[in-house]
Write a protein that holds these residues in place. Structure first.
Motif, short mmCIF file in Angstrom:
data_model
loop_
_atom_site.label_atom_id
_atom_site.label_comp_id
_atom_site.label_asym_id
_atom_site.label_seq_id
_atom_site.Cartn_x
_atom_site.Cartn_y
_atom_site.Cartn_z
N GLY A 38 0.80 -1.22 0.00
CA GLY A 38 0.00 0.00 0.00
C GLY A 38 0.83 1.26 0.00
N ARG A 39 2.09 1.18 -0.37
CA ARG A 39 2.91 2.39 -0.54
C ARG A 39 4.07 2.05 -1.48
N GLU A 40 4.69 3.10 -2.01
CA GLU A 40 5.76 2.92 -2.99
C GLU A 40 7.05 2.49 -2.28
N LEU A 41 7.52 1.29 -2.54
CA LEU A 41 8.77 0.82 -1.91
C LEU A 41 9.97 1.18 -2.80
N GLN A 42 11.15 1.23 -2.19
CA GLN A 42 12.37 1.61 -2.93
C GLN A 42 13.41 0.50 -2.84
N PHE A 43 14.36 0.55 -3.77
CA PHE A 43 15.52 -0.34 -3.67
C PHE A 43 16.57 0.31 -2.77
N ASP A 44 17.26 -0.50 -1.99
CA ASP A 44 18.40 -0.01 -1.21
C ASP A 44 19.65 -0.24 -2.07
N GLU A 45 20.10 0.82 -2.74
CA GLU A 45 21.20 0.68 -3.72
C GLU A 45 22.48 0.22 -3.03
N ARG A 46 22.70 0.67 -1.79
CA ARG A 46 23.96 0.29 -1.10
C ARG A 46 24.01 -1.20 -0.80
N VAL A 47 22.90 -1.71 -0.30
CA VAL A 47 22.89 -3.15 0.01
C VAL A 47 23.01 -3.95 -1.30
N TYR A 48 22.32 -3.47 -2.32
CA TYR A 48 22.40 -4.16 -3.63
C TYR A 48 23.85 -4.21 -4.13
N GLU A 49 24.52 -3.05 -4.14
CA GLU A 49 25.91 -2.98 -4.62
C GLU A 49 26.79 -3.88 -3.76
N SER A 50 26.58 -3.80 -2.47
CA SER A 50 27.40 -4.55 -1.53
C SER A 50 27.26 -6.06 -1.75
N GLU A 51 26.02 -6.53 -1.92
CA GLU A 51 25.83 -7.97 -2.11
C GLU A 51 26.39 -8.41 -3.46
N LEU A 52 26.22 -7.54 -4.47
CA LEU A 52 26.69 -7.88 -5.81
C LEU A 52 28.20 -8.14 -5.82
N LYS A 53 28.93 -7.35 -5.03
CA LYS A 53 30.40 -7.47 -5.01
C LYS A 53 30.86 -8.80 -4.43
N THR A 54 30.04 -9.39 -3.55
CA THR A 54 30.50 -10.61 -2.87
C THR A 54 29.62 -11.82 -3.18
N ALA A 55 28.88 -11.73 -4.31
CA ALA A 55 27.86 -12.77 -4.57
C ALA A 55 28.43 -14.00 -5.27
N PHE A 56 29.58 -14.47 -4.81
CA PHE A 56 30.23 -15.59 -5.51
C PHE A 56 29.38 -16.86 -5.44
N ARG A 57 28.79 -17.07 -4.29
CA ARG A 57 27.99 -18.28 -4.11
C ARG A 57 26.74 -18.26 -4.99
N ASN A 58 26.03 -17.14 -4.98
CA ASN A 58 24.83 -17.05 -5.81
C ASN A 58 25.19 -17.14 -7.30
N ARG A 59 26.36 -16.60 -7.66
CA ARG A 59 26.79 -16.73 -9.07
C ARG A 59 27.04 -18.20 -9.41
N SER A 60 27.67 -18.91 -8.47
CA SER A 60 27.92 -20.35 -8.72
C SER A 60 26.60 -21.06 -8.93
N ILE A 61 25.62 -20.71 -8.09
CA ILE A 61 24.29 -21.34 -8.23
C ILE A 61 23.72 -21.00 -9.61
N GLY A 62 23.85 -19.73 -10.02
CA GLY A 62 23.36 -19.31 -11.34
C GLY A 62 23.99 -20.12 -12.46
N TYR A 63 25.31 -20.28 -12.39
CA TYR A 63 26.00 -21.05 -13.45
C TYR A 63 25.60 -22.51 -13.42
N MET A 64 25.40 -23.05 -12.20
CA MET A 64 24.95 -24.45 -12.10
C MET A 64 23.58 -24.58 -12.80
N LEU A 65 22.69 -23.63 -12.55
CA LEU A 65 21.34 -23.69 -13.13
C LEU A 65 21.40 -23.56 -14.65
N ARG A 66 22.35 -22.74 -15.12
CA ARG A 66 22.52 -22.56 -16.58
C ARG A 66 23.05 -23.85 -17.20
N THR A 67 23.97 -24.50 -16.49
CA THR A 67 24.58 -25.74 -16.99
C THR A 67 23.54 -26.83 -17.22
#
Ligand code: GLN
Length: 426
Positions: free
Chosen positions: A144-173
Motif C-alpha cells: 500500500g505504498r511505494e517501496l524503494q531499492f536499497d542501492e547500497r545493500v544491492y551494490e554490496s551484495e553484488l560485489k560478494t555474490a560468488f555463491r549465488n553466481r555459482s548457483i546461477g552457473y549451475m542452473l545454466r549448466t
C-alpha cells in the motif's frame, strides 16, 4: 476503552529484548553495519487493521522474504504447471544457499536460493521494465505504498555474490536457466534489496492471510489457489533446515530474511512481521523466532490448533408467516465442508412438506466451493421433498460459478425486505 492488543505486543517485544544471542549476517558487508538492538513487531488483521510496536518505521532489506512473493507473481504469470516444471516443492533440509539440485536436476523449492534465482527468471519482464522492478511494483501494491531499492545493500551484495553466481552457473549448466546467469543473479540480488518496514511486511502478509484479497481496497491481488500454493511451500520450506522445528513449535507458515526480518501468515487470521538483525545458525532472526514462539503459544496461533468454526454455522432457525410455515435459517461464519455437513444435518430434520425454507447467507463471511456445492445439493433435495427453497445472497457472496444452474433459487434482496414483500403478496 482502548484495545489492549498494542500493549500486549509491546509486552511481547520487551520480553524478547534481552535475548542477545546470534550474530548479524556479514557475508553481505553492508548488513554487518546493522544496529543489533533494533527490534520491531507488526500484526495486520484480515480486515486490514494494523498494530505495530518498537522500531516499526525502520526500513531494512526484504532479502529472502521476497521469495514467496516472487513465487506468487511467477505463478500468476505462468500458471502452476509451468512453474513446477522449473522449481520443485520439496523441503531441502539444507541451508538457504546450498549449491544443490534435486534428483530431477531442478531446484528443490523456491525458498532456497537456487529455486529463488530460478523463480526470479520467471518474473514478468519487458525491455523497459526489469523483473526486479516488476516485483518492486507488485510488492508496493501489496504494502500500500511505494517501496524503494536499497542501492547500497544491492551494490554490496553484488560485489560478494560468488555463491549465488555459482548457483546461477549451475542452473545454466543443467538448462533450468536459459539466459545469461549473471544478469538473472544480478536481478535476484536487486529483488532482495527492496526496502521494507515491519508495517509493510505485515500488510503484505495480511493479503496472503486474506486469501489474496486486499481488505482495504476490496481488490483481489492474488488468486486464492496461488496463495494456497505459496503458503504450503512457506510452511514446509520457509525456515530452511529449521522447518520441522518451526512447524512443531510455531506452526505458522513463515519466511525469514538475512537482514533480520521474519514474516508469518496465519490463513484467515493475521499477517505478522518481526525484525531484529542478529541471526541463528540457520540464518533466522534469533529474537524474531523467539517472538513468533511467544505469539503462537499465547495467542493459540498454531495452524494445527484447528478452529471451532463448525459450531457456529447456524446462527438461528425460526419460523414466520401466518401459519408459521416459513422456516428461516440464518447462517454465519465460513461455509466449508464441516459447516455444510452440520447445516445439511439440521436440514435433514425438516419434516417433508410444502412449506417455504429460506437459507439466509447474509452473515456468512466466505462460501468455499465445496460449501456452495453441498448447500445447493441440500436445496435440490429439499425441493424434491416438496419444499420451496430460497437462498438469500444479498451480499453477493456466491461467485458466478458457484451459483451457476441455481439462479432460480437465489434472491439478492435482504432478508427483511424479502419477508415483507413475500408476506404482502401472499
Ligand atoms: N540476498 C540473500 C542471498 O541471496 C538472501 C538470503 C536470505 O535472506 N536468506 O544470500
Amino acid at each position: 476503552m482502548q484495545t489492549p492488543v498494542p500493549d500486549y505486543l509491546q509486552h511481547v517485544l520487551q520480553a524478547c529484548q534481552s535475548n542477545a544471542q546470534g550474530a548479524v549476517a556479514d557475508y553481505i558487508p553492508e548488513l554487518a553495519h546493522a544496529d543489533h538492538e533494533r527490534l520491531a513487531l507488526a500484526l495486520c488483521t484480515i480486515d486490514s487493521t494494523l498494530y505495530s510496536t518498537g522500531d516499526d518505521q525502520l526500513a531494512f532489506t526484504i532479502q529472502s522474504m521476497s521469495k514467496p512473493f516472487a513465487y506468487a507473481l511467477a505463478l500468476e504469470t505462468h500458471g502452476l504447471n509451468s512453474v513446477l516444471s522449473k522449481v520443485g516443492v520439496e523441503p531441502s533440509g539444507e541451508a538457504f544457499n546450498q549449491i544443490s539440485l534435486g534428483q530431477d536436476n531442478l531446484p528443490k523449492n523456491p525458498m532456497i536460493n537456487s529455486g529463488a534465482i530460478t523463480t526470479h527468471s520467471l518474473l514478468p519482464y519487458k525491455k523497459t521494465v526489469s523483473r526486479a522492478e516488476h516485483l518492486r511494483r507488485f510488492l508496493s501494491t501489496l504494502a500500500g505504498r511505494e517501496l524503494q531499492f536499497d542501492e547500497r545493500v544491492y551494490e554490496s551484495e553484488l560485489k560478494t555474490a560468488f555463491r549465488n553466481r555459482s548457483i546461477g552457473y549451475m542452473l545454466r549448466t543443467v538448462g533450468v536457466l536459459d539466459e545469461d546467469p549473471e544478469s538473472i543473479v544480478d536481478g535476484y540480488i536487486r529483488q532482495c534489496a527492496i526496502q521494507v518496514t515491519v508495517q509493510d511486511l505485515a500488510r503484505m502478509a495480511g493479503v496472503l492471510a486474506n486469501g489474496g484479497l486486499c481488505a482495504g481496497t476490496g481488490q483481489r491481488l492474488l488468486e486464492r489457489a496461488v496463495v494456497r500454493q505459496v503458503l504450503s511451500v512457506m510452511m514446509s520450506c520457509g525456515m530452511y533446515d529449521a522447518a520441522g522445528d518451526w512447524l512443531t513449535t510455531v506452526g505458522i507458515p513463515a519466511k525469514s530474511g538475512v537482514a533480520g526480518g521474519i514474516i508469518g501468515v496465519l490463513p484467515g487470521q493475521v499477517g505478522i512481521a518481526v525484525f531484529s538483525p542478529k541471526l541463528d545458525e540457520h540464518g533466522n532472526s534469533v529474537r524474531g523466532v523467539h517472538i513468533f514462539e511467544r505469539l503462537s503459544k499465547d495467542m493459540g496461533l498454531h495452524l494445527m490448533e484447528g478452529t471451532p468454526s463448525a459450531q457456529t454455522i447456524l446462527q438461528s432457525r425460526y419460523t414466520v408467516g401466518k401459519n408459521n410455515d416459513v422456516v428461516v435459517y440464518e447462517l454465519r461464519g465460513v461455509l466449508q465442508f464441516t459447516e455444510s455437513e452440520m447445516l445439511l444435518r439440521s436440514l435433514q430434520d425438516e419434516p417433508t412438506g410444502t412449506n417455504r425454507i429460506i437459507l439466509d447467507l447474509t452473515n456468512l463471511t466466505l462460501v468455499h466451493d465445496v460449501g456452495a456445492r453441498m448447500l445447493f445439493e441440500g436445496v435440490k433435495r429439499l425441493k424434491a421433498d416438496g419444499h420451496q427453497v430460497v437462498v438469500i445472497d444479498s451480499e453477493r457472496l456466491l461467485s458466478d460459478t458457484q451459483s451457476k444452474g441455481h439462479k432460480r433459487s437465489i434472491v439478492h434482496t435482504p432478508l427483511d425486505v424479502y419477508l415483507e414483500r413475500f408476506a404482502s403478496v401472499k
